[in-house]
Design a protein around this motif. Sequence first.
Motif, short mmCIF file in Angstrom:
data_model
loop_
_atom_site.label_atom_id
_atom_site.label_comp_id
_atom_site.label_asym_id
_atom_site.label_seq_id
_atom_site.Cartn_x
_atom_site.Cartn_y
_atom_site.Cartn_z
N VAL A 268 1.01 -1.32 0.07
CA VAL A 268 0.07 0.18 0.01
C VAL A 268 0.83 1.20 -0.14
CG1 VAL A 268 -1.61 1.48 1.38
CG2 VAL A 268 -1.90 -1.24 1.00
N ALA A 269 2.14 1.35 0.92
CA ALA A 269 2.63 2.28 0.78
C ALA A 269 3.48 2.55 -0.44
CB ALA A 269 3.81 2.41 2.12
N TYR A 270 4.10 1.55 -1.06
CA TYR A 270 4.43 1.59 -2.35
C TYR A 270 3.70 2.03 -3.38
CZ TYR A 270 6.91 0.08 -6.40
OH TYR A 270 7.45 -0.04 -7.75
N LEU A 271 2.31 1.69 -3.25
CA LEU A 271 1.47 2.21 -4.38
C LEU A 271 1.32 3.76 -4.21
CD1 LEU A 271 -1.07 -0.72 -4.63
CD2 LEU A 271 0.61 -0.12 -6.37
N VAL A 272 1.00 3.99 -2.86
CA VAL A 272 0.89 5.62 -2.64
C VAL A 272 2.07 6.19 -3.41
CG1 VAL A 272 0.83 7.29 -0.88
CG2 VAL A 272 -0.70 5.13 -0.69
N ALA A 273 3.28 5.70 -2.97
CA ALA A 273 4.50 6.55 -3.48
C ALA A 273 4.56 6.62 -4.94
CB ALA A 273 5.64 5.89 -2.81
N VAL A 274 4.16 5.60 -5.77
CA VAL A 274 3.99 5.54 -7.13
C VAL A 274 3.31 6.69 -7.64
CG1 VAL A 274 3.54 4.10 -9.05
CG2 VAL A 274 5.07 3.31 -7.36
N ALA A 275 1.98 6.48 -6.91
CA ALA A 275 1.00 7.51 -7.50
C ALA A 275 1.31 8.96 -7.09
CB ALA A 275 -0.40 7.28 -6.55
N ALA A 276 2.03 9.22 -6.05
CA ALA A 276 2.78 10.62 -5.91
C ALA A 276 3.87 10.94 -6.95
CB ALA A 276 3.23 10.79 -4.59
N GLY A 277 4.47 9.85 -7.30
CA GLY A 277 5.46 10.03 -8.33
C GLY A 277 5.06 10.46 -9.77
N LEU A 278 3.84 9.84 -9.90
CA LEU A 278 2.95 10.10 -11.13
C LEU A 278 2.54 11.46 -11.24
CD1 LEU A 278 1.33 6.78 -11.79
CD2 LEU A 278 3.32 7.78 -13.32
N VAL A 279 1.95 11.78 -10.19
CA VAL A 279 1.34 13.22 -9.85
C VAL A 279 2.53 14.19 -10.03
CG1 VAL A 279 0.41 14.88 -8.26
CG2 VAL A 279 -0.54 12.62 -8.58
N MET A 280 3.85 14.01 -9.48
CA MET A 280 4.74 14.97 -9.61
C MET A 280 5.36 15.04 -11.15
SD MET A 280 7.17 14.42 -6.37
CE MET A 280 7.49 12.59 -6.35
N LEU A 281 5.37 13.87 -11.77
CA LEU A 281 5.68 13.90 -13.23
C LEU A 281 4.50 14.81 -14.21
CD1 LEU A 281 7.84 12.80 -15.47
CD2 LEU A 281 5.90 10.83 -15.64
N VAL A 282 3.48 14.39 -13.81
CA VAL A 282 2.32 15.44 -14.60
C VAL A 282 2.55 16.72 -14.28
CG1 VAL A 282 0.09 15.62 -14.93
CG2 VAL A 282 0.82 13.45 -15.06
N MET A 283 2.68 17.23 -12.98
CA MET A 283 2.79 18.47 -12.63
C MET A 283 4.07 19.26 -13.16
SD MET A 283 0.35 19.59 -11.30
CE MET A 283 -0.74 18.21 -11.79
N TRP A 284 5.21 18.45 -13.30
CA TRP A 284 6.60 18.81 -13.77
C TRP A 284 6.40 19.28 -15.58
CZ3 TRP A 284 9.96 15.89 -17.18
CH2 TRP A 284 11.00 16.62 -17.36
N ILE A 285 5.70 18.29 -15.97
CA ILE A 285 5.34 18.43 -17.52
C ILE A 285 4.64 19.52 -17.53
CG2 ILE A 285 4.46 17.37 -19.53
CD1 ILE A 285 5.30 14.50 -18.45
N GLY A 286 3.48 19.83 -16.75
CA GLY A 286 2.68 21.08 -16.86
C GLY A 286 3.43 22.22 -16.60
N ALA A 287 4.34 22.31 -15.78
CA ALA A 287 5.22 23.40 -15.67
C ALA A 287 6.11 23.75 -16.88
CB ALA A 287 5.97 23.25 -14.31
#
Length: 114
Positions: free
Chosen positions: A42-61
């Motif tokens: 569960v903690a791993y999946l949360v970390a992966v989801a957070a990583g995907l959000v960071m990637l999308v926000m970086w691309i948006g920036a």
Amino acid sequence: MSKRITTRWFIGAWIVAVLAGIVMGVIARKAQGSGPPPGLMVAYLVAVAAGLVMLVMWIGALIKLGQQHAWGWFAFMLLVYVLTLGVLGIIPMLAYALAGPEDRVEVVTRPTTT
């Protein structure tokens, strides 16, 4: 995507990823010798989801900086993120949040005819 949304979501996702990493470390340490506990996944999946959000926000920036023709900021964000494989991605995003170019609103007015 606005600068405010991009930076807040990126920093929030980074904090969540760090907390998930700490939780994974604590769970893994306590589960020595036995099989992997379900909380670890569960903690791993949360970390992966957070990583995907960071990637999308970086691309948006990056898209926003390209639209603003802020090429110095674009290069800074791109190079630091890519050269550190995203590990130190928080540094350019914090710099962008604090000192990056502000959003420009372009208003188009339609001439009236008489």
